[in-house]
Design an enzyme around this catalytic site. Sequence first.
Site, mmCIF file in Angstrom:
data_model
loop_
_atom_site.group_PDB
_atom_site.id
_atom_site.type_symbol
_atom_site.label_atom_id
_atom_site.label_comp_id
_atom_site.label_asym_id
_atom_site.label_seq_id
_atom_site.Cartn_x
_atom_site.Cartn_y
_atom_site.Cartn_z
ATOM 1 N N LYS A 13 1.049 -1.239 -0.243
ATOM 2 C CA LYS A 13 -0.196 0.037 -0.431
ATOM 3 C C LYS A 13 0.679 1.388 -0.055
ATOM 4 O O LYS A 13 0.673 2.054 -0.647
ATOM 5 C CB LYS A 13 -0.713 0.523 1.758
ATOM 6 C CG LYS A 13 -2.036 -1.595 1.751
ATOM 7 C CD LYS A 13 -2.976 -0.864 2.536
ATOM 8 C CE LYS A 13 -1.881 -0.774 3.622
ATOM 9 N NZ LYS A 13 -1.202 -1.812 4.663
ATOM 10 N N ARG A 88 -8.742 1.154 8.740
ATOM 11 C CA ARG A 88 -8.423 -0.672 9.284
ATOM 12 C C ARG A 88 -9.895 -0.748 9.950
ATOM 13 O O ARG A 88 -9.751 -2.077 10.522
ATOM 14 C CB ARG A 88 -7.460 0.015 9.950
ATOM 15 C CG ARG A 88 -6.568 -0.946 9.557
ATOM 16 C CD ARG A 88 -4.751 -0.209 10.327
ATOM 17 N NE ARG A 88 -3.208 -1.412 9.845
ATOM 18 C CZ ARG A 88 -2.305 -0.135 9.109
ATOM 19 N NH1 ARG A 88 -2.551 0.660 9.193
ATOM 20 N NH2 ARG A 88 -1.614 -1.014 9.051
ATOM 21 N N ARG A 127 11.300 -5.794 4.360
ATOM 22 C CA ARG A 127 11.546 -4.632 4.462
ATOM 23 C C ARG A 127 12.501 -3.878 5.750
ATOM 24 O O ARG A 127 12.257 -4.339 6.497
ATOM 25 C CB ARG A 127 9.526 -4.192 5.073
ATOM 26 C CG ARG A 127 9.752 -3.269 5.352
ATOM 27 C CD ARG A 127 8.190 -2.221 4.798
ATOM 28 N NE ARG A 127 7.408 -2.764 6.441
ATOM 29 C CZ ARG A 127 6.042 -2.747 6.233
ATOM 30 N NH1 ARG A 127 5.024 -1.471 4.843
ATOM 31 N NH2 ARG A 127 5.492 -2.853 7.532
ATOM 32 N N ARG A 160 11.781 -2.531 11.259
ATOM 33 C CA ARG A 160 10.942 -1.646 12.237
ATOM 34 C C ARG A 160 10.390 -3.858 12.880
ATOM 35 O O ARG A 160 10.194 -4.490 12.559
ATOM 36 C CB ARG A 160 10.061 -1.949 11.571
ATOM 37 C CG ARG A 160 9.023 -0.362 11.475
ATOM 38 C CD ARG A 160 8.140 0.012 10.015
ATOM 39 N NE ARG A 160 7.076 -0.257 10.740
ATOM 40 C CZ ARG A 160 5.531 -0.584 9.916
ATOM 41 N NH1 ARG A 160 6.085 0.255 8.616
ATOM 42 N NH2 ARG A 160 4.913 -0.478 10.131
ATOM 43 N N ARG A 171 -0.068 -8.471 13.666
ATOM 44 C CA ARG A 171 -0.785 -7.756 12.266
ATOM 45 C C ARG A 171 -1.997 -8.756 11.780
ATOM 46 O O ARG A 171 -2.412 -8.517 11.040
ATOM 47 C CB ARG A 171 0.177 -7.324 11.744
ATOM 48 C CG ARG A 171 0.785 -6.186 13.051
ATOM 49 C CD ARG A 171 2.362 -5.880 12.297
ATOM 50 N NE ARG A 171 1.659 -4.625 11.281
ATOM 51 C CZ ARG A 171 2.931 -4.655 10.795
ATOM 52 N NH1 ARG A 171 4.384 -5.024 11.000
ATOM 53 N NH2 ARG A 171 2.716 -3.810 9.541
HETATM 54 P P1 ADP Z 1 1.651 -1.377 7.103
HETATM 55 O O1 ADP Z 1 2.910 -0.475 6.311
HETATM 56 O O2 ADP Z 1 2.256 -2.639 7.652
HETATM 57 O O3 ADP Z 1 0.399 -1.922 7.238
HETATM 58 P P2 ADP Z 1 1.170 0.770 8.752
HETATM 59 O O4 ADP Z 1 3.174 1.898 8.744
HETATM 60 O O5 ADP Z 1 0.440 1.160 8.190
HETATM 61 O O6 ADP Z 1 2.393 -0.291 8.633
HETATM 62 O O7 ADP Z 1 0.765 1.076 10.659
HETATM 63 C C1 ADP Z 1 1.598 0.366 11.585
HETATM 64 C C2 ADP Z 1 0.921 0.272 13.264
HETATM 65 O O8 ADP Z 1 0.086 1.777 13.103
HETATM 66 C C3 ADP Z 1 -0.065 -0.793 12.731
HETATM 67 O O9 ADP Z 1 0.313 -1.431 13.207
HETATM 68 C C4 ADP Z 1 -1.230 -0.735 14.163
HETATM 69 O O10 ADP Z 1 -0.583 -0.601 15.178
HETATM 70 C C5 ADP Z 1 -1.376 1.206 13.852
HETATM 71 N N1 ADP Z 1 -1.913 1.458 12.511
HETATM 72 C C6 ADP Z 1 -1.847 2.692 11.375
HETATM 73 N N2 ADP Z 1 -2.609 2.847 11.287
HETATM 74 C C7 ADP Z 1 -3.802 2.345 12.122
HETATM 75 C C8 ADP Z 1 -5.488 2.691 12.367
HETATM 76 N N3 ADP Z 1 -5.824 3.355 11.196
HETATM 77 N N4 ADP Z 1 -5.736 2.044 12.569
HETATM 78 C C9 ADP Z 1 -5.782 2.164 14.067
HETATM 79 N N5 ADP Z 1 -3.538 1.575 14.102
HETATM 80 C C10 ADP Z 1 -3.073 1.610 13.354
HETATM 81 P P1 ADP Z 2 2.660 -1.799 3.218
HETATM 82 O O1 ADP Z 2 2.210 -0.282 3.425
HETATM 83 O O2 ADP Z 2 1.232 -2.095 3.093
HETATM 84 O O3 ADP Z 2 3.110 -2.413 4.455
HETATM 85 P P2 ADP Z 2 5.059 -1.475 1.816
HETATM 86 O O4 ADP Z 2 4.814 -0.301 0.840
HETATM 87 O O5 ADP Z 2 6.047 -0.687 2.740
HETATM 88 O O6 ADP Z 2 3.615 -2.028 2.660
HETATM 89 O O7 ADP Z 2 5.732 -3.221 1.159
HETATM 90 C C1 ADP Z 2 6.175 -3.713 2.122
HETATM 91 C C2 ADP Z 2 7.239 -4.803 1.035
HETATM 92 O O8 ADP Z 2 6.891 -5.153 0.347
HETATM 93 C C3 ADP Z 2 8.369 -3.157 1.518
HETATM 94 O O9 ADP Z 2 9.757 -3.868 2.103
HETATM 95 C C4 ADP Z 2 8.306 -2.760 -0.039
HETATM 96 O O10 ADP Z 2 9.377 -2.599 -0.785
HETATM 97 C C5 ADP Z 2 7.891 -4.470 -0.473
HETATM 98 N N1 ADP Z 2 8.083 -3.992 -1.878
HETATM 99 C C6 ADP Z 2 5.964 -3.181 -2.177
HETATM 100 N N2 ADP Z 2 5.390 -3.905 -3.130
HETATM 101 C C7 ADP Z 2 6.291 -5.432 -3.381
HETATM 102 C C8 ADP Z 2 5.799 -5.577 -4.843
HETATM 103 N N3 ADP Z 2 5.025 -5.494 -5.922
HETATM 104 N N4 ADP Z 2 6.760 -6.775 -5.169
HETATM 105 C C9 ADP Z 2 7.826 -6.952 -4.385
HETATM 106 N N5 ADP Z 2 7.894 -6.691 -3.034
HETATM 107 C C10 ADP Z 2 7.339 -5.163 -2.714
#
Ligand code: ADP
Ligand code: ADP
Length: 214
Positions: A13, A88, A127, A160, A171
């Site tokens: 995302k 979420r 990541r 992270r 998660r």
């Molecule tokens: P990822 O990109 O791996 O999905 P995020 O950076 O979006 O992770 O979120 C990291 C953490 O921050 C989540 O696991 C949650 O604890 C918190 N978080 C982020 N967005 C929300 C939300 N909309 N509602 C509740 N918790 C959130």
């Molecule tokens: P989210 O925001 O949904 O948690 P991220 O954009 O941070 O996800 O992506 C999670 C991990 O996967 C990162 O290390 C990113 O560089 C990698 N990644 C993202 N898109 C792709 C893809 N299409 N194929 C392979 N790896 C990807």
Amino acid sequence: MKIVMLGAPGAGKGTQAKKIAARYQIPHISTGDIFRANIKAGTELGKKAKEYMDQGLLVPDEVTIGMLMDRIAEPDCANGYILDGFPRTIPQAESLTAALSDKGTAIDYAINVDVPDENIIRRMGGRRACLNCGATYHVEYAAPKMKGICDKCGSELVLRDDDKPETVTKRLDVYHDQTKPLIDYYGKAGVLKEVDGTKDLEQVFADIVKILGE
Ligand code: ADP
Ligand code: ADP
Ligand code: ZN
């Protein structure tokens, strides 16, 4: 254009949201990035959020919804935005819908980046994040030019705490339980678009551009 990104943690995302923001000139709003910035700055909000984030749990809606509403009320959001990591939960989505509908508007697209759980575990382990500027890399699929160093700002990259395998499993459970129902929610609202997130990241972006228009 108001866009919501849906998908499991690690589905890509953030990666896609940044590219969409640059291409369509709208702000990229990541609630995770806002929480991490608060943790870094040592604010009360940050302290509260960290307790939940470290356990792989969601930060409570009471905290998250108000924070997001304040952010989208800022002037740079007047022409739209892309939300990454919000909503979420169903109550978060309902609050957003209600706030927009009060202004006579609504979310235009909810893009679900679909990636099976097996792939997610692999992606999260690789990541690497820059806690200074928010850039994200992958050791294999999106490597920085210099190992362990952010291309954009030169800071050190980290795994992270919440990307460690124990927390990732938690998660994913939370995702299936609380977040996945949003696919249905936006489906019923008639704005859901699905993309195959297992493809190469440039291909995923091309598929999204087809949906949003050139
Ligand atoms: P990822 O990109 O791996 O999905 P995020 O950076 O979006 O992770 O979120 C990291 C953490 O921050 C989540 O696991 C949650 O604890 C918190 N978080 C982020 N967005 C929300 C939300 N909309 N509602 C509740 N918790 C959130
Ligand atoms: P989210 O925001 O949904 O948690 P991220 O954009 O941070 O996800 O992506 C999670 C991990 O996967 C990162 O290390 C990113 O560089 C990698 N990644 C993202 N898109 C792709 C893809 N299409 N194929 C392979 N790896 C990807
Ligand atoms: Zn950086």
